[in-house]
Every structure is written in C-alpha cells, then in structure tokens.
Design an enzyme around this catalytic site. Sequence first.
Site, short mmCIF file in Angstrom:
data_model
loop_
_atom_site.label_atom_id
_atom_site.label_comp_id
_atom_site.label_asym_id
_atom_site.label_seq_id
_atom_site.Cartn_x
_atom_site.Cartn_y
_atom_site.Cartn_z
N ASP A 201 0.81 -1.24 0.00
CA ASP A 201 0.00 0.00 0.00
C ASP A 201 0.83 1.27 0.00
O ASP A 201 0.49 2.25 0.67
CB ASP A 201 -0.97 0.02 1.20
CG ASP A 201 -2.05 -1.04 1.08
OD1 ASP A 201 -2.41 -1.39 -0.05
OD2 ASP A 201 -2.53 -1.50 2.13
N GLY B 263 1.43 2.80 -2.94
CA GLY B 263 0.99 3.57 -4.09
C GLY B 263 1.49 3.08 -5.43
O GLY B 263 1.62 3.86 -6.38
N LYS B 264 1.76 1.77 -5.54
CA LYS B 264 2.26 1.22 -6.80
C LYS B 264 1.27 1.46 -7.94
O LYS B 264 1.67 1.90 -9.03
CB LYS B 264 2.52 -0.29 -6.68
CG LYS B 264 3.66 -0.69 -5.77
CD LYS B 264 3.94 -2.19 -5.86
CE LYS B 264 2.74 -3.06 -5.54
NZ LYS B 264 2.23 -2.86 -4.16
N LYS C 140 -1.25 -6.55 -14.34
CA LYS C 140 -1.08 -6.84 -12.91
C LYS C 140 -1.51 -8.29 -12.77
O LYS C 140 -2.71 -8.58 -12.60
CB LYS C 140 -1.93 -5.91 -12.05
CG LYS C 140 -1.66 -6.09 -10.55
CD LYS C 140 -2.47 -5.09 -9.72
CE LYS C 140 -2.25 -5.32 -8.22
NZ LYS C 140 -0.94 -4.86 -7.74
N GLY D 56 2.23 -6.16 -3.22
CA GLY D 56 2.97 -6.02 -1.97
C GLY D 56 4.35 -5.45 -2.20
O GLY D 56 4.59 -4.69 -3.14
N SER E 209 6.00 8.09 -3.03
CA SER E 209 4.60 8.48 -2.97
C SER E 209 4.30 9.09 -1.60
O SER E 209 4.60 8.49 -0.56
CB SER E 209 3.73 7.24 -3.21
OG SER E 209 2.38 7.51 -3.01
#
Length: 219
Positions: free
Chosen positions: A12, A14-15, A37, A121, A178
């Site tokens: 989490d 911000g990928k 993805k 992840g 990010s």
Amino acid sequence: MRAVFIAGSHTDVGKTWAACALLKAARVKGLSVAALKPVVTGYLPSTAVTSDPGRLIAALGGDLSVEALEAMSPLRFEAALSPPMAARLEGLSLTLADLLTVCRPVLAAQTADLLLVEGAGGVMSPMAEDATGLDLQLALGLPTILVGGSYLGGVSHTLTALEVLRSRGLAVLGIVISQTADPDAPDFPQTVAAIAQFAGGVPVLAAPRDDETWASALL
C-alpha cells in the site's frame, strides 16, 4: 517495446497510483501503452471500478469489462492477503509457474511502446507458494521502477528494497516516493532528500498525491 516492472518497498505505498500516472503521462507523449497486474488480492466484483485492475484499465483509456479485467489481472482473489494466502482460502495453490504462464505470453506478444507489469505487496512479499516478488522479477528479467512511501520507516524500507534489487542484478530506473496521507508522517521533502542521499545515483522523484507531473520525468 519497453517493459518495466513496478515494484513496491512495502504494501500500500501507491504502486498502482504511480503506474497509472506513468501510463497517462506516456499517452500524453503519444506513446502506446499496456499494463499487466498478473495477480490482485482484495478484489471484489462489486468494486471493480476502483480496484487496482480497474484503475489501470482506466489509465490505459480503456473501458471496464469482464474481458478487460481478465486480460489485466487473470488471477483475482477476494481476501486482502498475500497472493498465496488469498489463493489458499479459495482452495487453490498459486505457484511461480502460474504467474509466468500469465506474464510471459503478454511480454512475448506485446507491441506497445511501454508495458508496465505491476507486482503485489513489497519486493520480498510472498507472491506464490514458492516465490517472492523478487523471484518473479528475476524470472521476468525486467528493469524496475521502485515505489516507496514517506511514512515513518519509509526511508529504511525503500533503501533496503533498493539494495535487494541491486544485489540481484536488477536495473532500477528510478525511485518514486509516494506521499503518505498521514498528517503525522515525517516531512515529505526531507524524506525524499534522505532517500536520494543514499540511492547511489538512482533518480528519486517526489510524488505528491495531488500532482502527477513527476511521471513524465521517467519516460
């Protein structure tokens, strides 16, 4: 074609947001774009529009459909856990071979100017029963854009991920920091500067969540 793996220093960070910004910036430059993805967790059909694959499809300028979702993220699991844990809850066993079966044909057939492959992840998060995110990156052999956060501890997480990638011979094209939404997070410019100080010449870009202009610098 230029294929790039979008990796995270942590969960989490911000990928997907960073990947979407890069796709949109590439389109503005007139480049053809594609994204994959291969596995997503925490996926619910009722919120497909705001899911990671839904957001990536929108960034490509595409329409959300069952076919588009299947092409973007063939492996979708409901539990918001690591991919192998989420798969187990659905009675499945996810292996590195399964992920490569999804990724390799896309890489082989892709003709876009830019293809982004987004992990799940962090770099060392379990991606399958027998593989971490790093193992998938090594198997695909793609250069990396590393996305980190500005939360407390983010400097260490990002630099550790960078060292892991470098130690295994993976090229890191840039580091995107990010901005963490937490108002108690450390000072954002100072966090970015601290990472840049120890990044060994890898470009480090500050990515405020309300500004995507940074993305064009990596294209």
